[in-house]
Write an enzyme that holds these catalytic residues in place. Structure first.
Site, short mmCIF file in Angstrom:
data_model
loop_
_atom_site.label_atom_id
_atom_site.label_comp_id
_atom_site.label_asym_id
_atom_site.label_seq_id
_atom_site.Cartn_x
_atom_site.Cartn_y
_atom_site.Cartn_z
N GLY A 146 32.40 47.85 39.78
CA GLY A 146 33.55 48.39 40.49
C GLY A 146 33.38 48.43 42.00
CG ASN A 183 35.54 43.30 44.72
OD1 ASN A 183 35.83 42.89 45.85
ND2 ASN A 183 34.67 42.69 43.95
NE ARG A 197 38.49 41.67 26.68
CZ ARG A 197 37.81 41.14 25.66
NH1 ARG A 197 36.51 41.00 25.72
NH2 ARG A 197 38.45 40.74 24.58
CG HIS A 253 37.54 33.24 40.30
ND1 HIS A 253 37.16 33.53 39.01
CD2 HIS A 253 36.99 32.04 40.59
CE1 HIS A 253 36.41 32.54 38.53
NE2 HIS A 253 36.29 31.63 39.48
CD GLU A 285 46.16 26.11 34.50
OE1 GLU A 285 45.26 25.28 34.47
OE2 GLU A 285 47.25 25.92 35.06
CG ASP A 341 39.70 32.35 36.93
OD1 ASP A 341 40.09 33.53 37.10
OD2 ASP A 341 38.66 32.07 36.31
#
Ligand code: GAR
Length: 197
Positions: A16, A18, A99, A117, A151, A153
């Site tokens: 956590g 971020n 997830r 990402h 889709e 990422d």
């Protein structure tokens, strides 16, 4: 809840860091007054996620929706959405939420769902991004903040940070260098996103 207040719900699975950077920026930069926005809740799919301890310490509502308690991805996402919707979010922020989301979940939060990402998308979607960047001989690596679409990422890019990839880098060393940048670009991207009319 103050009228017109934009609630941010942050989803985590682990550390956590971020999320903590976003909470810190919200406090430091006065998102309440400047943006009419606040971090309303932090939700984890793992009870042991360390970030939950930080969030609780900040007086932020926390919830756990265990994916293992649900028989299918659809059932988990439905339970997660029910928890998220209790906070009437203007924005749902994935911050190390590990997830894969169903198309139904993504559609429900279309236009108000962000992710970070740890690669320079469109390079290296998926897992083990730092290992893959090292193996590919990349000279730079980085992170991407993007809107979430069906889709994995993909989706419109809101911010990127580039770091050098050094000759004897390990995935962990590179991850730490990238993470430092993530903590800068994610709060900024969120503030910019929220300040758009
Ligand atoms: C971050 O590096 C984030 O980019 C990555 O997980 C880490 C979470 O760290 N996300 C993904 O890999 C998403 N597929 P944190 O829990 O300390 O924020």
């Amino acid at each position: 809840m103050a009228p017109g207040m934009k609630n941010i719900v942050i989803l985590i699975s682990g550390e956590g860091s971020n999320m903590a950077a976003i909470v810190g920026a919200a406090q430091r930069d006065g998102w309440g007054e400047r943006l009419d926005a606040r971090v309303a809740a932090v939700i984890s799919n793992k009870a042991a996620a360390r970030g939950l301890v930080f969030a609780r310490g900040q007086g932020i509502a926390t919830e756990v929706v265990e994916h293992t308690a649900h028989p299918t991805r659809e059932a988990f996402d439905a339970a997660l959405a029910a928890e998220i919707d209790r906070h009437a979010p203007a924005l749902v922020v994935l911050a190390g939420f590990m997830r894969i989301l169903t198309p139904e979940f993504v559609a429900r939060y279309a236009g108000r769902l962000l992710n970070i990402h740890p690669s320079l998308l469109p390079a290296f979607p998926g897992l083990h991004t730092h290992q893959r960047a090292i193996e590919a001989g990349c000279r730079v690596a980085g992170a991407t903040v993007h809107q979430v679409t069906a889709e994995l990422d993909h989706g419109p890019i809101l911010a990127q940070a580039v770091v050098p990839l050094l000759p004897h880098d390990t995935p962990d060393a590179l991850a730490a260098r990238v993470r430092t940048q993530e903590h800068l670009i994610y709060p900024r991207a969120i503030a910019r996103f929220l300040s758009k009319p």
